[in-house]
Each structure stands twice: as structure tokens, then as C-alpha cells.
Motif scaffolding. Structure first.
Motif, PDB file in Angstrom:
ATOM      1  N   SER A  21       0.809  -1.216   0.000  1.00 33.57           N
ATOM      2  CA  SER A  21       0.000   0.000   0.000  1.00 33.57           C
ATOM      3  C   SER A  21       0.844   1.270   0.000  1.00 33.57           C
ATOM      4  N   THR A  22       1.983   1.211  -0.620  1.00 35.28           N
ATOM      5  CA  THR A  22       2.838   2.384  -0.774  1.00 35.28           C
ATOM      6  C   THR A  22       2.912   2.758  -2.241  1.00 35.28           C
ATOM      7  N   LEU A  23       2.581   4.000  -2.524  1.00 35.21           N
ATOM      8  CA  LEU A  23       2.623   4.509  -3.883  1.00 35.21           C
ATOM      9  C   LEU A  23       3.896   5.327  -4.042  1.00 35.21           C
ATOM     10  N   THR A  24       4.775   4.898  -4.936  1.00 34.11           N
ATOM     11  CA  THR A  24       6.033   5.609  -5.166  1.00 34.11           C
ATOM     12  C   THR A  24       5.908   6.505  -6.390  1.00 34.11           C
ATOM     13  N   ILE A  25       6.241   7.773  -6.196  1.00 35.27           N
ATOM     14  CA  ILE A  25       6.271   8.741  -7.297  1.00 35.27           C
ATOM     15  C   ILE A  25       7.683   9.306  -7.375  1.00 35.27           C
ATOM     16  N   GLY A  26       8.292   9.189  -8.537  1.00 32.40           N
ATOM     17  CA  GLY A  26       9.631   9.726  -8.722  1.00 32.40           C
ATOM     18  C   GLY A  26       9.598  11.162  -9.205  1.00 32.40           C
ATOM     19  N   LEU A  27      10.695  11.856  -9.000  1.00 30.09           N
ATOM     20  CA  LEU A  27      10.861  13.219  -9.516  1.00 30.09           C
ATOM     21  C   LEU A  27      12.306  13.384  -9.946  1.00 30.09           C
ATOM     22  N   LEU A  28      12.519  13.557 -11.241  1.00 28.05           N
ATOM     23  CA  LEU A  28      13.854  13.813 -11.773  1.00 28.05           C
ATOM     24  C   LEU A  28      14.030  15.315 -11.952  1.00 28.05           C
ATOM     25  N   GLN A  29      15.037  15.864 -11.292  1.00 28.44           N
ATOM     26  CA  GLN A  29      15.284  17.298 -11.374  1.00 28.44           C
ATOM     27  C   GLN A  29      16.740  17.556 -11.756  1.00 28.44           C
ATOM     28  N   ARG A  30      17.008  18.769 -12.215  1.00 28.16           N
ATOM     29  CA  ARG A  30      18.348  19.124 -12.658  1.00 28.16           C
ATOM     30  C   ARG A  30      19.297  19.226 -11.468  1.00 28.16           C
ATOM     31  N   ALA A  31      20.459  18.609 -11.593  1.00 26.43           N
ATOM     32  CA  ALA A  31      21.498  18.798 -10.592  1.00 26.43           C
ATOM     33  C   ALA A  31      22.095  20.196 -10.762  1.00 26.43           C
ATOM     34  N   ASP A  32      22.315  20.895  -9.656  1.00 31.17           N
ATOM     35  CA  ASP A  32      22.871  22.256  -9.707  1.00 31.17           C
ATOM     36  C   ASP A  32      22.103  23.120 -10.701  1.00 31.17           C
ATOM     37  N   ASP A  33      20.798  23.200 -10.509  1.00 28.70           N
ATOM     38  CA  ASP A  33      19.912  23.893 -11.436  1.00 28.70           C
ATOM     39  C   ASP A  33      20.231  25.383 -11.471  1.00 28.70           C
ATOM     40  N   GLU A  34      20.792  25.850 -12.585  1.00 25.09           N
ATOM     41  CA  GLU A  34      21.162  27.257 -12.695  1.00 25.09           C
ATOM     42  C   GLU A  34      19.951  28.175 -12.705  1.00 25.09           C
ATOM     43  N   ARG A  35      18.786  27.644 -13.047  1.00 31.45           N
ATOM     44  CA  ARG A  35      17.578  28.465 -13.029  1.00 31.45           C
ATOM     45  C   ARG A  35      17.215  28.896 -11.615  1.00 31.45           C
ATOM     46  N   LEU A  36      17.705  28.140 -10.619  1.00 31.41           N
ATOM     47  CA  LEU A  36      17.371  28.424  -9.224  1.00 31.41           C
ATOM     48  C   LEU A  36      18.500  29.134  -8.491  1.00 31.41           C
ATOM     49  N   ALA A  37      19.448  29.683  -9.231  1.00 32.22           N
ATOM     50  CA  ALA A  37      20.487  30.492  -8.599  1.00 32.22           C
ATOM     51  C   ALA A  37      19.834  31.702  -7.931  1.00 32.22           C
ATOM     52  N   PRO A  38      20.286  32.076  -6.739  1.00 28.39           N
ATOM     53  CA  PRO A  38      19.631  33.178  -5.994  1.00 28.39           C
ATOM     54  C   PRO A  38      19.476  34.452  -6.803  1.00 28.39           C
ATOM     55  N   GLN A  39      20.484  34.792  -7.614  1.00 24.79           N
ATOM     56  CA  GLN A  39      20.397  36.047  -8.368  1.00 24.79           C
ATOM     57  C   GLN A  39      19.310  35.995  -9.436  1.00 24.79           C
ATOM     58  N   ARG A  40      19.064  34.807 -10.010  1.00 16.52           N
ATOM     59  CA  ARG A  40      17.998  34.689 -11.008  1.00 16.52           C
ATOM     60  C   ARG A  40      16.635  34.671 -10.325  1.00 16.52           C
ATOM     61  N   ILE A  41      16.526  33.976  -9.216  1.00 20.45           N
ATOM     62  CA  ILE A  41      15.255  33.950  -8.490  1.00 20.45           C
ATOM     63  C   ILE A  41      14.857  35.361  -8.077  1.00 20.45           C
ATOM     64  N   ALA A  42      15.818  36.161  -7.673  1.00 18.31           N
ATOM     65  CA  ALA A  42      15.528  37.527  -7.240  1.00 18.31           C
ATOM     66  C   ALA A  42      14.934  38.366  -8.367  1.00 18.31           C
ATOM     67  N   LEU A  43      15.306  38.076  -9.608  1.00 21.39           N
ATOM     68  CA  LEU A  43      14.793  38.842 -10.749  1.00 21.39           C
ATOM     69  C   LEU A  43      13.383  38.429 -11.143  1.00 21.39           C
ATOM     70  N   ALA A  44      12.980  37.192 -10.801  1.00 17.54           N
ATOM     71  CA  ALA A  44      11.603  36.718 -10.999  1.00 17.54           C
ATOM     72  C   ALA A  44      11.115  36.929 -12.429  1.00 17.54           C
ATOM     73  N   TYR A  45      11.865  36.415 -13.393  1.00 10.37           N
ATOM     74  CA  TYR A  45      11.434  36.513 -14.783  1.00 10.37           C
ATOM     75  C   TYR A  45      10.136  35.737 -14.988  1.00 10.37           C
ATOM     76  N   PRO A  46       9.176  36.282 -15.733  1.00  7.74           N
ATOM     77  CA  PRO A  46       7.919  35.558 -15.988  1.00  7.74           C
ATOM     78  C   PRO A  46       8.179  34.224 -16.698  1.00  7.74           C
ATOM     79  N   GLY A  47       7.529  33.166 -16.220  1.00  7.80           N
ATOM     80  CA  GLY A  47       7.670  31.868 -16.844  1.00  7.80           C
ATOM     81  C   GLY A  47       8.880  31.081 -16.412  1.00  7.80           C
TER      82      GLY A  47
END
Length: 378
Positions: A21-47
């Protein structure tokens, strides 16, 4: 829906039932995701994403807590960092062997395709908007939750037609991704009978000899137009374009009015409640990438709780956008309304009122059945 995807879903649900009764859901994400660098997050580009997609998945699981407890079903979200095609293939195979019911994928197109080809497990694409993934490069085991570039372009083109902004000045960046997205925009303009009065490249550069390629007044002058449409995958040029054009004209595309799967200030159909739940959990506003992860997990959990496949013709899920959402049989894209906003609020939705379709008006956004290029689904 394709027989391949249906078979994968049946096998996954059977495996989930057999795994205590355990449902496993995987999530593959980018290692060292440059989109999530603090300076880019601060700019909050649409999309652009503002945080890890995992947080959207976690909200969907938390929302289903009581139903899951009543069904004596627990959910395991397994997050894997992926840095290469080999990593993607290895992770997909391992999650398939572990009996994962589905795998969310927030990866660029080449890595997503590597994962799709490595194991017969259903992948939910929550991070790649490339049209080719729904067309010539489609895969039978991939469901696309994030809207395609063509869907976004069609949504904006419909709004321009409704506003009678017929003459479009088209600005575009120099990158390969810009070129692909430009083709989607050009197709939408032609499809809805809009006129491109000029098409001009921009380039952010400190070289004085290229000054005219980075100056909004110079780029937008010398031609009569009703609206400026900017294609800027990076986001830096577009953010400085509104209110800096030669003529007082609206800006659409990657700045000004944008078409996205989710806009945080949508105020109808239960959207504020979802936005508040996400903000309490993540400490930030929900983006369309977060919404895509949330919807994918919501679909997987609803399928498990109702004991029926999300590939069933009558299966649909509530995306808090006013209509039930389903999957197109010919390209495995989730059909959905798009929200058009300026960062302060949602000013319109697409399909716009008055747009017609012989069967399903949502299919006016993106590739319709007669135009299909995907060859791996019936």
C-alpha cells in the motif's frame, strides 16, 4: 490514448497495489539547477521557476492526506538529481524497478527523452515546453503537463485578435532556444491572421558598435505597430522593455502580458486557496512549474484512489482553472486554459471568448488532431 501508455499505467497501478500500500512517485530534477540560482530567483522573470518543483508535488500529497489515510495508502516521493543523459537513463530504470507509479520530470528535452527511452514508466513532463516533444520527438510514455510553446503563442495571438491589435512588431533574442520559440510565435501569428510588420533581433552587449541591438527605442522605432511581441528565453532584455518603446504600445510575450499555465494572482475557481496553501508550504508564490508538478501528482493520486487509469477517455482532473482537464490522445498534452497576466493580476484567459472549435475549444491552443506530427500514438 495510446495502447503503450495504457499498458504502462495498468502495470504501474498493479505494482503499487502489491507494494504494501505504498505509492512511489519519482521526480527527476536538474542537478545544480542554474535556473534556481539566488540572483535569477531575485529577478523573478515571468515563466521561469522560482523554486524546486518538489514543493508543488508535496502540496498535492498534503491535500490528499485524509483520502490517502482512508484508503490506507501512503505516498513516497523520491527525488533524484540528474546531471546527464546517462544519469536520466539510470534513474528512470531504477525507479521503474522500484515499482514507481509515475515519474515527474523537470529536465531539458534531451534528458527527458533519455529517461523516456530507458524504461517503460509513465513520465510527466513538468519542465520542458519544447514543441518537438509533442510532435516529431514525442514518446508514448510521456504526458506533458506544462503547456507547449505553441500553446502559449496561440493564447497570446487569440488575445491580440480579440483586442484588434493586428500589427505586430516582433523582437527576438540570439539563442538557439529563442529561434525555436520564435518559430512557434510566427506560426501563431499566421494561424490567427495577424500581420508581422517587422522582425528584429536584439542582443545584450556592452560593445558600442552593437548599441542599436540593445536599445529599446532604436529597436521599436521607425515602423507603425499595435503591439510589441518579445521572445526572450533568458528574460533579461524583455524585463526592461515595457514603457521603454518608441511608441506607447503594449508589450506581450516574455514581458508585459504573458501566457502561462499559472499566475499567482488568479482569483477564480478556487485558485486563491491553492495559491495560499502553496505559499504557506514553500514560503513563496506558486509558478506554472509548481502548478505542473502539483497537477501531475494530483492526477496520479486521483487515479490510485479511484482505482482507474488516468489514460481512461473519461478521466479528468480539476486544475483550479474553471474546467476539468484531460489528456489529448494524439500528443499526450494536458489540454488546459492558459492565464494571461502582467504580474499584477490575470487580465484574460485563453481560449478567449468567441474562439470556436468543432469538438473542444481547448484544442485551439496547441497542436490539434488534424495537424498531428506525433507518430507513436494512435
Amino acid at each position: 490514448m495510446s495502447r503503450t501508455l495504457a499498458l504502462i499505467v495498468v502495470m504501474a497501478l498493479a505494482a503499487a497495489s502489491a507494494c504494501a500500500s505504498t505509492l512511489t512517485i519519482g521526480l527527476l530534477q536538474r542537478a545544480d539547477d542554474e535556473r534556481l540560482a539566488p540572483q535569477r530567483i531575485a529577478l523573478a522573470y515571468p515563466g521561469h521557476p522560482q523554486g524546486p518543483a518538489r514543493q508543488g508535488a508535496e502540496v498535492a500529497i498534503a491535500e490528499s492526506k485524509f483520502q490517502l489515510e482512508a484508503a490506507q495508502l501512503s505516498v513516497k516521493l523520491e527525488v533524484v538529481d540528474v546531471g546527464s543523459a546517462d544519469d536520466a537513463r539510470s534513474a528512470a530504470r531504477r525507479l521503474h524497478r522500484a515499482g514507481a507509479s509515475a515519474v515527474l520530470v523537470d529536465l531539458p528535452a534531451p534528458l527527458l527523452l533519455a529517461a523516456a527511452d530507458a524504461a517503460p514508466v509513465t513520465l510527466f513532463n513538468i519542465g520542458a515546453a519544447d514543441d518537438a516533444l509533442r510532435e516529431a520527438q514525442c514518446r508514448g510514455n510521456v504526458v506533458h503537463v506544462l503547456p507547449s510553446e505553441r500553446m502559449r503563442a496561440d493564447a497570446l495571438a487569440q488575445v491580440l485578435v480579440a483586442r484588434r491589435w493586428q500589427r505586430v512588431l516582433l523582437l527576438h533574442g540570439p539563442g538557439a532556444q529563442d529561434a525555436k520559440r520564435l518559430a512557434s510565435v510566427q506560426g501563431a501569428l499566421k494561424r490567427f491572421g495577424l500581420k508581422t510588420v517587422a522582425q528584429r533581433p536584439f542582443k545584450l552587449a556592452a560593445d558600442p558598435r552593437e548599441r542599436e541591438l540593445a536599445h529599446p527605442l532604436l529597436l521599436t522605432g521607425g515602423v507603425e505597430h499595435d503591439v510589441v511581441w518579445v521572445v526572450d528565453s533568458d528574460g533579461e532584455f524583455a524585463r526592461g522593455l515595457p514603457y521603454r518603446t518608441a511608441l506607447p504600445r503594449p508589450v506581450v510575450g516574455d514581458a508585459g502580458l504573458t501566457a502561462l499555465a499559472w499566475q499567482g494572482r488568479y482569483e477564480r475557481h478556487g485558485a486563491p486557496q491553492l495559491a495560499h496553501r502553496f505559499e504557506r508550504h514553500a514560503g513563496r508564490a506558486m509558478t506554472d512549474h509548481d502548478w505542473a508538478a502539483w497537477l501531475a501528482v494530483r492526477a496520479v493520486l486521483q487515479s490510485a484512489l479511484e482505482r482507474r487509469s488516468w489514460t481512461a477517455p473519461d478521466f479528468s482532473v480539476d486544475g483550479f482553472k474553471g474546467v476539468r482537464l484531460s489528456i489529448r490522445a494524439w500528443d499526450h498534452q494536458v489540454r488546459q486554459p492558459l492565464l494571461l497576466g502582467d504580474g499584477q493580476g490575470v487580465v484574460a484567459t485563453a481560449p478567449v471568448e468567441g474562439v470556436l472549435h468543432p469538438r473542444e475549444v481547448l484544442d485551439t491552443l496547441g497542436t490539434d488532431a488534424p495537424e498531428r506530427l506525433c507518430k507513436v500514438v494512435p
